[in-house]
Design an enzyme around this catalytic site. Structure first.
Site, PDB file in Angstrom:
ATOM      1  N   SER A  21      -5.542  45.983  20.231  1.00 42.81           N
ATOM      2  CA  SER A  21      -5.684  46.003  18.796  1.00 42.81           C
ATOM      3  C   SER A  21      -4.356  45.864  18.029  1.00 42.81           C
ATOM      4  O   SER A  21      -4.355  45.443  16.876  1.00 42.81           O
ATOM      5  CB  SER A  21      -6.358  47.309  18.360  1.00 42.81           C
ATOM      6  OG  SER A  21      -5.566  48.430  18.686  1.00 42.81           O
TER       7      SER A  21
ATOM      8  N   SER B  81      -4.081  48.694  23.981  1.00 41.74           N
ATOM      9  CA  SER B  81      -3.691  48.079  22.699  1.00 41.74           C
ATOM     10  C   SER B  81      -2.201  47.971  22.425  1.00 41.74           C
ATOM     11  O   SER B  81      -1.805  47.317  21.466  1.00 41.74           O
ATOM     12  CB  SER B  81      -4.345  48.830  21.550  1.00 41.74           C
ATOM     13  OG  SER B  81      -5.686  48.440  21.465  1.00 41.74           O
TER      14      SER B  81
ATOM     15  N   LYS C 100       2.128  50.315  12.820  1.00 43.40           N
ATOM     16  CA  LYS C 100       0.708  49.957  12.941  1.00 43.40           C
ATOM     17  C   LYS C 100      -0.107  50.716  11.888  1.00 43.40           C
ATOM     18  O   LYS C 100       0.125  51.918  11.669  1.00 43.40           O
ATOM     19  CB  LYS C 100       0.217  50.282  14.362  1.00 43.40           C
ATOM     20  CG  LYS C 100      -1.175  49.772  14.674  1.00 43.40           C
ATOM     21  CD  LYS C 100      -1.568  50.054  16.130  1.00 43.40           C
ATOM     22  CE  LYS C 100      -2.948  49.556  16.464  1.00 43.40           C
ATOM     23  NZ  LYS C 100      -3.367  49.921  17.838  1.00 43.40           N
TER      24      LYS C 100
HETATM   25  N1  GLN Z   1      -9.358  46.623  23.724  1.00 45.14           N
HETATM   26  C1  GLN Z   1      -9.788  47.964  23.982  1.00 45.14           C
HETATM   27  C2  GLN Z   1     -10.932  48.308  23.076  1.00 45.14           C
HETATM   28  O1  GLN Z   1     -11.388  47.466  22.401  1.00 45.14           O
HETATM   29  C3  GLN Z   1      -8.643  48.922  23.813  1.00 45.14           C
HETATM   30  C4  GLN Z   1      -8.287  49.161  22.405  1.00 45.14           C
HETATM   31  C5  GLN Z   1      -7.170  50.139  22.223  1.00 45.14           C
HETATM   32  O2  GLN Z   1      -6.399  50.419  23.146  1.00 45.14           O
HETATM   33  N2  GLN Z   1      -7.117  50.706  21.037  1.00 45.14           N
HETATM   34  O3  GLN Z   1     -11.377  49.407  23.030  1.00 45.14           O
END
Ligand code: GLN
Length: 497
Positions: free
Chosen positions: A152, A176, A77
């Site tokens: 994400s 994410s 990532k």
């Molecule tokens: N979807 C969540 C957010 O937008 C979690 C994102 C994540 O775990 N990095 O913050």
């Protein structure tokens, strides 16, 4: 052999039936055939990957003792630093930045001989649930290219589902790793907070961020988990204790006598019918395997999402202050006349996307004097209540379970103008981050109404990550017996192999 599991690849490599260079080349070929459609990768390091692979092959030929995953490729990532390799975090502001150091995870991957294929797409600074917030365009779900692969870490999950990589790295601040796993039919694990080093993980919300393994099977995730976990003095919140024996747990295939708690608040109304029915069937499999099911109540989970959207943006507003046009990435408007403040403003205006700006504004507001106690302070109290809810639930059950997400993968564009609808994707994953415990998502079938994968979440107490692997491994084996083939064999093929 791109359709094999990482464990199978490792066995063939160890037996000398395939070289790491050959295996890496097969994945690079697959990437060049399908990634134009999937867009899982932001950067493919062809030369670097092949030279890492050649180095592992040479060691093997020389008879050196190698790690279990030596020679197996992985997709990284783009929020984790790798020395000399572009790291953008999906943001324009970091365009062109090549970090001068390896994150601890990358150091561990390299010393385990795991071959890094390249960097995967993500929502900008890991803020989002669809990869639509990437400054470089969205990734596409290999099950249906018009749908999101989650976020994400959608790029990492999509790379697995498209057989571009057998292993990937993710990070999980509110879901994410788990939500992308759920919507792509793959496995994703958020380890206990402090279980995997955050050194070199570009910070979003430091008290919630945790990196973890993404894979196509529970055992593969466990193998990667053991390769990346462990104490790191460079991360002040790293836990100095032995890594839970997750590989052994994934191989147990037995849950007799275990108590599994269904969280009432995470499995009621608001879930798609097919998500609910696959969840119920998975529970039946666990009962057949000898587990005892109990219902637990966590009344404060109702406030988790609201508290998360105060804590995460507050920490982000502070963490993202470092992108000031002076130290990293792009600089806009520096004509030799404008002052530093003006250049900083112009750079941040151009460099950050809409969602990142929204979070910085939210966080700055929540932390402002006069509001701090009412917002940030209250959110921290909610966090304590959530941790207490988990403690009470774990006194009645060994692990807790819920659907990972309320729905299957939605269409690209469907929620991009509605931040609240987007935030609601993480309703079932966020409590895990708030309490710092472990969480896994694994596929439990396809929703009858749309034929898309459904994720099942298993939560285990802090530093008992092995328990979720034990339950996950058992459930996966039971479902494989029932289906006769892995879930991803039902995904529409993407081009030639
Ligand atoms: N979807 C969540 C957010 O937008 C979690 C994102 C994540 O775990 N990095 O913050």
């Amino acid at each position: 052999m791109i359709h094999s599991t990482a464990a199978e690849m490792a066995t063939k490599l160890a037996a000398g039936e395939i070289s790491s260079v050959e295996l890496t080349q097969q994945h690079l070929d697959r990437i060049s055939v399908v990634d134009g459609q999937v867009h899982a990768f932001l950067y493919v390091d062809t030369e670097g990957a092949l030279s890492q692979a050649a180095a592992v092959d040479a060691k093997r030929v020389a008879g050196e003792k190698l790690s279990p995953l030596a020679g197996v490729p992985l997709a990284l990532k783009d929020v984790l630093t790798q020395k000399g390799i572009p790291t953008t975090c999906g943001s324009k502001i970091l365009e062109g930045w090549r970090p001068p150091y390896d994150s601890t995870i990358v150091s561990k991957l390299k010393s385990a001989g795991i071959v890094i294929l390249g960097k995967t797409n993500m929502d900008e600074f890991a803020m989002g649930s669809s990869t639509e917030n990437s400054a470089y365009g969205p990734s596409h779900n290999p099950w249906d290219l018009t749908r999101i692969p989650g976020g994400s870490g959608g790029g990492s999950a999509a790379s697995l589902a498209a057989f571009e990589a057998p292993l990937a790295m993710g990070t999980d601040t509110g879901g994410s790793i788990r939500q992308p796993a759920a919507v792509t039919g793959t496995v994703g694990v958020k380890p206990t907070y402090g279980g995997v080093s955050r050194y070199g993980l570009v910070a979003f919300s430091s008290s919630l961020d945790q990196a973890g393994p993404c894979a196509r099977t529970v055992l593969d995730a466990a193998l990667l988990h053991e390769a990346i976990a462990g104490y790191d003095p460079r991360d002040s919140t790293s836990i100095n204790a032995p890594v839970p024996a997750v590989v052994a747990a994934a191989k147990k295939l037995d849950v007799k006598g275990m108590k599994i708690g269904i969280v009432k608040e995470l499995s009621g109304d608001g879930y798609q019918a097919g998500v609910r029915s696959r969840f119920d069937e998975a529970i039946e499999e666990l009962v057949n395997a000898g587990a005892e099911i109990v219902e637990v109540s966590c009344p404060n989970f109702e406030y988790a999402l609201a508290a998360y959207y105060l804590i995460a943006p507050s920490e982000a507003s502070s963490n993202l202050a470092r992108f000031d046009s002076m130290r990293y990435g792009i600089r806009v408007g520096d004509d030799g006349v404008r002052g530093a403040e003006e250049v900083m403003k112009m750079t941040r205006e151009v460099g950050f996307g809409k969602e990142v700006k929204r979070r910085i504004i939210l966080g700055t507001y929540a932390l402002s004097s006069g509001y701090y106690d009412a917002y940030y302070g209250s959110a921290q109290k909610v966090r304590t209540l959530i941790t207490q809810d988990f403690a009470a639930a774990f006194s009645k059950a060994d692990v807790l379970v819920s659907p990972t997400c309320p729905t299957t993968a939605f269409k690209i564009g469907e929620k991009s103008d509605d931040p609240l609808a987007m935030y609601l994707n993480d309703i079932a994953t966020i409590p895990v981050n708030m309490a710092g415990i472990g969480g896994m998502s694994l596929p439990v079938g396809l929703a009858p109404e749309d034929g898309l994968p459904v994720g099942f979440q298993i939560m285990s107490p802090a530093m008992k990550d092995d328990l979720m692997y034990q339950v996950g491994g058992t459930l996966e084996a039971a479902l494989l017996r029932k289906w006769g083939s892995p879930i991803l064999s039902n995904a529409p093929a993407l081009g030639a192999n």
